[in-house]
Design a protein around this motif. Structure first.
Motif, mmCIF file in Angstrom:
data_model
loop_
_atom_site.group_PDB
_atom_site.id
_atom_site.type_symbol
_atom_site.label_atom_id
_atom_site.label_comp_id
_atom_site.label_asym_id
_atom_site.label_seq_id
_atom_site.Cartn_x
_atom_site.Cartn_y
_atom_site.Cartn_z
ATOM 1 N N GLU A 1 7.725 156.261 21.003
ATOM 2 C CA GLU A 1 8.173 157.175 22.044
ATOM 3 C C GLU A 1 7.141 157.345 23.146
ATOM 4 O OE1 GLU A 1 10.569 160.153 23.985
ATOM 5 O OE2 GLU A 1 10.977 158.520 22.583
ATOM 6 N N TYR A 2 5.872 157.413 22.762
ATOM 7 C CA TYR A 2 4.852 157.787 23.734
ATOM 8 C C TYR A 2 3.862 156.681 24.104
ATOM 9 C CZ TYR A 2 6.676 162.228 22.245
ATOM 10 O OH TYR A 2 7.527 163.252 21.938
ATOM 11 N N ALA A 3 3.967 155.530 23.471
ATOM 12 C CA ALA A 3 2.998 154.454 23.741
ATOM 13 C C ALA A 3 3.669 153.109 23.539
ATOM 14 C CB ALA A 3 1.791 154.596 22.825
ATOM 15 N N LYS A 4 4.510 152.757 24.482
ATOM 16 C CA LYS A 4 5.368 151.595 24.283
ATOM 17 C C LYS A 4 4.584 150.291 24.171
ATOM 18 C CE LYS A 4 9.315 153.817 26.459
ATOM 19 N NZ LYS A 4 9.867 154.171 25.143
ATOM 20 N N THR A 5 3.553 150.113 24.989
ATOM 21 C CA THR A 5 2.783 148.878 24.909
ATOM 22 C C THR A 5 1.972 148.852 23.616
ATOM 23 O OG1 THR A 5 2.650 148.867 27.307
ATOM 24 C CG2 THR A 5 1.181 147.384 26.134
ATOM 25 N N PHE A 6 1.421 149.982 23.244
ATOM 26 C CA PHE A 6 0.738 150.121 21.952
ATOM 27 C C PHE A 6 1.694 149.728 20.830
ATOM 28 C CE2 PHE A 6 0.036 152.608 18.183
ATOM 29 C CZ PHE A 6 -1.332 152.556 17.960
#
Length: 443
Positions: free
Chosen positions: A158-163
């Motif tokens: 949800e909050y860190a798409k590339t991660f």
């Protein structure tokens, strides 16, 4: 913190405010992002008011809280570790003078280096710690831990798409472990940068640190704590990250790079050290454990310095300058130049020097990345190449990091993945000609 426009809303996780994306091994920083409350899908009692600060002793963590205490099986407690695996922060009452005195006695880089050496020695003496991914899957997700790890994954997605994209290149057990570490780091960051930041104090961080003690004693407060309990093999870097949050409560200027280095270690270098036991060192590696830990530290520092250079304007609007003040002065620049957002020749020259320093840390990180387990090398190389490209984008923006946000376009991200894959084919402790040939052909 890459520019992605798609939104993936996890069930029961309403967004408090628009959030920033992160890159793998990126670190929670000093931003006023408001994360969603993390709620159980099967929640019987009504949830507490969102973003509320709870009473003393109740472990406030901003919006990233679950409503129900953990009721599953208690994870095994970890043995206590030597107290010397920690970089002590200066006294809070006079941080600037204490930092200056500490730097005069021993530079921050040396203090951190000593801790890294000790931690590497500890890992080398306990091989089972450096390869926790080899633990039986049933031990890692016993009881309700499947749901706990899945919830950590939802938060990351949800909050860190590339991660989250980079973690998909990992084995399932490593992926879960990295999710758990990432979520703890984000929750820690929420204490000083989340919606409750104005209510936070040193006492709140003390309570959060006590909660960390409970996690390692096998007494998790909630499901996300339980996931971390089953992940970590050593905990001093976690304590050091909390020290970084304490600095954020009291400090908004850094007089020298020595001071900034210590801050970057606290909030970012620690993340690299946390993940080494999860990633594992290749059994074929001829490098010593210290090389891998130093590379992990360098990647965290490089990512943080990149964050700082990208977010100069955003930080200035919050009254913060995360740049060496003495180097600004030597470049003929002042705080007013930053607060006014002046892109001058002096600023461009200053930024070129700062970018050169960040790239040097990325190059050092490459040495450690090549020594990791084969299953881990691709995602780590992907994160390294993707994040380093942010520096290229700052240059492409003519060093205007006051009003232009540097981000890597999706097309460049896609191109970076096969490059990272071929870099990951390099054998540990070698510079194989075949691997290099493949890489340069990709360029």
């Amino acid at each position: 913190m890459m520019s992605t426009t798609t939104t993936s809303s996890a069930a029961g996780s309403p967004v408090c405010a628009r959030r920033r994306q992160r890159v793998f091994v990126d670190v929670p920083r000093r931003r006023a992002t408001s994360l969603a409350r993390v709620e159980y899908a099967k929640m019987a009692p009504p949830p507490p008011p969102p973003c509320s600060v709870r009473a003393a002793g109740s472990n406030p963590i901003g919006c990233l809280e679950v409503a129900e205490p953990w009721s599953g099986a208690a994870p095994p407690a970890l043995p206590p570790l030597p107290g010397h695996l920690h970089v002590a922060a200066p006294a809070a009452e006079d941080d600037d003078d204490a930092l200056a005195a500490a730097a005069a006695a021993m530079p921050s880089e040396q203090r951190v280096h000593d801790v890294v050496l000790k931690q590497a020695a500890l890992a080398a003496a306990a091989p089972e710690m450096r390869r926790p991914a080899q633990l039986a899957e049933r031990e890692r997700v016993a009881g309700g831990l499947n749901a706990a790890f899945d919830r950590c994954g939802e938060v990351c997605k949800e909050y860190a798409k590339t991660f989250y994209l980079a973690t998909q290149l990992m084995t399932p057990e490593r992926r879960r472990a990295i999710w758990a570490i990432y979520v703890w780091c984000r929750r820690t960051d929420e204490l000083v940068d989340g919606p409750n930041a104005s209510h936070m104090s040193a006492l709140a961080l003390d309570r959060w640190e006590s909660r960390l003690d409970d996690i390692f004693a096998g007494r998790p407060y909630d499901m996300l704590d339980a996931a971390l309990s089953h992940t970590v093999a050593t905990f001093p870097p976690f304590r050091d990250m909390i020290e970084g949050m304490r600095l954020d409560l009291t400090k908004s200027r850094y007089r020298s790079f020595d001071e900034l280095y210590l801050y970057c270690y606290y909030v970012a270098g620690t993340v690299g050290l946390m993940t080494v036991p999860v990633m594992g060192i290749s059994p074929d590696s001829r490098a010593n454990t210290e090389t891998v830990y130093k590379g992990a530290l360098a990647l965290g520092l490089a990512n943080q310095l990149t964050n700082i250079l990208r977010d100069v304007g955003e930080d200035a609007r919050r009254g913060r300058i995360y740049l060496p003040m003495d180097e600004l002065e030597m470049a003929g620049l002042s705080e007013d130049d930053i607060f006014d957002g002046r892109v001058t020749d002096r600023w461009r020259c200053f930024m070129r020097d700062q970018i050169t320093r960040a790239r040097a840390f990325f190059r050092q990180a490459e040495e450690g990345a090549s020594e990791l387990n084969q299953e881990s090398r691709w995602p780590v190389w992907a994160s390294l190449l993707l994040y380093r490209q942010i520096l290229d984008e700052i240059e492409a923006n003519d060093y205007n990091n006051f009003t232009k946000r540097a981000y890597v376009p999706k097309a460049k991200k896609i191109v970076a993945l096969p490059k990272a894959y071929y870099r990951s084919l390099m054998l540990p402790s070698s510079r194989g000609e075949i691997a290099y040939l493949f890489f340069f052909q990709m360029n």
